[in-house]
Design a protein around this motif. Structure first.
Motif, short mmCIF file in Angstrom:
data_model
loop_
_atom_site.label_atom_id
_atom_site.label_comp_id
_atom_site.label_asym_id
_atom_site.label_seq_id
_atom_site.Cartn_x
_atom_site.Cartn_y
_atom_site.Cartn_z
N THR A 131 0.82 -1.21 0.00
CA THR A 131 0.00 0.00 0.00
C THR A 131 0.86 1.26 0.00
N ALA A 132 2.08 1.15 0.53
CA ALA A 132 2.97 2.31 0.60
C ALA A 132 3.46 2.76 -0.77
N ALA A 133 3.18 2.01 -1.82
CA ALA A 133 3.65 2.38 -3.16
C ALA A 133 3.17 3.77 -3.55
N GLY A 134 1.96 4.14 -3.14
CA GLY A 134 1.42 5.44 -3.51
C GLY A 134 2.15 6.60 -2.85
N VAL A 135 2.79 6.34 -1.71
CA VAL A 135 3.55 7.39 -1.03
C VAL A 135 4.94 7.52 -1.64
N LEU A 136 5.57 6.40 -1.98
CA LEU A 136 6.92 6.44 -2.54
C LEU A 136 6.94 6.82 -4.01
N PHE A 137 5.91 6.39 -4.75
CA PHE A 137 5.92 6.60 -6.20
C PHE A 137 4.61 7.24 -6.67
N PRO A 138 4.25 8.41 -6.16
CA PRO A 138 2.97 9.01 -6.56
C PRO A 138 2.93 9.33 -8.05
N GLY A 139 1.84 8.88 -8.69
CA GLY A 139 1.66 9.15 -10.11
C GLY A 139 2.35 8.17 -11.04
N TRP A 140 3.07 7.21 -10.49
CA TRP A 140 3.82 6.26 -11.32
C TRP A 140 2.95 5.10 -11.78
N GLY A 141 1.78 4.94 -11.23
CA GLY A 141 0.85 3.90 -11.68
C GLY A 141 1.43 2.49 -11.55
N TRP A 142 1.20 1.70 -12.58
CA TRP A 142 1.65 0.31 -12.55
C TRP A 142 3.18 0.21 -12.49
N TRP A 143 3.88 1.19 -13.07
CA TRP A 143 5.34 1.20 -12.95
C TRP A 143 5.75 1.37 -11.48
N GLY A 144 5.04 2.22 -10.78
CA GLY A 144 5.32 2.40 -9.36
C GLY A 144 5.04 1.14 -8.57
N LEU A 145 3.94 0.45 -8.91
CA LEU A 145 3.64 -0.80 -8.23
C LEU A 145 4.73 -1.84 -8.51
N GLY A 146 5.22 -1.85 -9.76
CA GLY A 146 6.31 -2.76 -10.09
C GLY A 146 7.58 -2.45 -9.32
N LEU A 147 7.92 -1.17 -9.20
CA LEU A 147 9.10 -0.79 -8.44
C LEU A 147 8.94 -1.13 -6.96
N MET A 148 7.73 -0.97 -6.45
CA MET A 148 7.47 -1.34 -5.07
C MET A 148 7.67 -2.83 -4.86
N THR A 149 7.23 -3.62 -5.83
CA THR A 149 7.40 -5.07 -5.75
C THR A 149 8.88 -5.44 -5.77
N VAL A 150 9.64 -4.80 -6.65
CA VAL A 150 11.10 -5.04 -6.69
C VAL A 150 11.73 -4.63 -5.36
N GLY A 151 11.27 -3.50 -4.81
CA GLY A 151 11.79 -3.05 -3.53
C GLY A 151 11.51 -4.02 -2.40
N LEU A 152 10.29 -4.57 -2.37
CA LEU A 152 9.95 -5.56 -1.34
C LEU A 152 10.84 -6.79 -1.46
N ALA A 153 11.09 -7.20 -2.70
CA ALA A 153 11.97 -8.36 -2.90
C ALA A 153 13.38 -8.05 -2.42
N GLY A 154 13.85 -6.83 -2.68
CA GLY A 154 15.19 -6.45 -2.26
C GLY A 154 15.35 -6.33 -0.77
#
Length: 387
Positions: A131-154
């Motif tokens: 859910t924090a993806a919207g705070v870290l990547f506002p306006g990035w949409g699905w790309w932001g969700l993808g980056l959040m997923t990569v971040g969680l994995a990292g």
């Protein structure tokens, strides 16, 4: 041995603190929840991973016992037991998928994250760090969700300090430029403070009061007026005639929560009303488990309870635009909003009836989570709550 005991106690204590702070109801603090995957990954045994998971989830959902007690007008213990039961799926998934093998840990955590985002486990998938993806990547949409997923994995690998620093940088940047989602033009969300009476007081005077509220909003230029969950009470032909008649001389469209009852149970819905008539706009996909959605009734040949439509009607057409409706409980879990975003709606409508959450942070958490999703996908947001 003593050192290991202290280390484990610190991990569990930190997980609880993360749950409290990350899910305090302040949208810009949601990224604090991203520390949970780190603590889960550095646990040295499956038992400690289970306790870390339990500490995080129970702290994040700490308002549930008091809320359940208020909803059922009961003492603290039924709510306390429900709180513990609700944590079982989160704890079980993260316990089973925990591993001490670094090479597959990121895959295991991502699998746990996916499982907790979709039914059946996602039904109680509250406090999801994604859910924090919207705070870290506002306006990035699905790309932001993808980056959040990569971040969680990292965050569950050995390079987690570098990943945490990078995510913190995005967090600070976002906080520095943060603005709340915009309200769509000509829309107005009405917050009420009618407490437990909303949806239960079905008298003519209450309906007239609601109509007066809508007229005041329309008089200020609102073309679409949104009322909270259960604002209309039971949706009957009589109520429909009253509202369509009241709106006959104007251009306003009312979108309000109501309940439609039949012999097998009921639907928690959004109704759209204007001078031309009314229609059911949306049926709630995931009512509150236990208090509303009671699937076990059918196992014993009983009827009653709210129906869960799960993946039905992800968007609703309102005039020339499309909206993603989220009723109350749907704002706390992941799949309803993501399913709606697949259809690229023009706005998000978030309504609720949170009278039973008085003294807790539940409504604030709902608002924060919905705001984060709206920011991630750059969607206007309309909120209407009763407290």
């Amino acid at each position: 041995m003593r050192r290991e005991y202290i280390r484990s106690a610190l991990l569990i204590s930190c997980s609880m603190a993360i749950g409290v702070v990350g899910w305090s109801g302040y949208v810009t603090l949601l990224p604090v929840a991203l520390a949970f995957p780190v603590l889960w990954s550095i646990a040295r045994t499956r038992m400690i991973a289970a306790l870390v998971s339990a500490g995080y989830f129970l702290a994040a959902s700490r308002g549930l016992p008091q809320g359940v007690a208020a909803f059922y007008s009961s003492d603290f213990w039924p709510g306390f037991l429900f709180w513990l039961c609700a944590s079982l799926s989160f704890v079980a998934v993260h316990t089973v998928l925990w591993t001490g093998t670094a090479g597959i840990r990121s895959f295991r955590y991502l699998l746990a994250a996916v499982i907790m985002a979709i039914p059946p486990f996602g039904i109680t998938g509250w406090a999801h760090p994604v859910t924090a993806a919207g705070v870290l990547f506002p306006g990035w949409g699905w790309w932001g969700l993808g980056l959040m997923t990569v971040g969680l994995a990292g965050l569950v690998t050995r390079i987690w300090p570098a990943v945490a620093i990078a995510l913190t940088g995005f967090w600070l940047w976002s906080a520095a430029i943060w603005t709340d989602p915009k309200l769509p033009e000509a829309w107005h969300g009405v917050d009420l403070e009618l407490g437990v009476s909303l949806g239960r007081d079905t008298g003519l005077q209450r309906q007239r009061d609601m109509i007066a509220t809508v007229r005041r909003a329309a008089g200020k230029g609102a073309r679409f007026v949104v009322l909270p969950e259960s604002a209309l009470g039971f949706w009957t032909p009589t109520v429909e005639r009253l509202w369509t008649g009241a709106l006959a001389d104007g251009d306003a469209t009312v979108i309000a929560g109501a309940v439609v009852i039949d012999a097998d149970g009921y639907d928690n819905v959004l109704v759209a009303i204007d001078r031309n008539g009314s229609r059911i706009l949306y049926s709630e996909r995931m009512p509150v488990p236990g208090s509303m959605w009671q699937p076990w009734r059918s196992w014993f040949g009983e009827s009653g309870g709210a129906r869960a439509d799960f993946f039905a009607n992800p968007i609703a057409s309102i005039g020339a635009s499309q909206a993603a409706p989220l009723i109350c409980y749907e704002q706390l879990i992941v799949w309803p909003v993501l399913q709606s975003m697949l259809h690229d709606p023009d706005a998000i409508l978030a309504i609720g009836n949170g009278w039973w959450t008085e003294g807790t942070s539940i409504v604030a958490i709902q608002r924060a989570a919905t705001t984060a999703w709206a920011k991630l996908f750059a969607k206007p947001l309309v909120i209407a709550f009763n407290t």
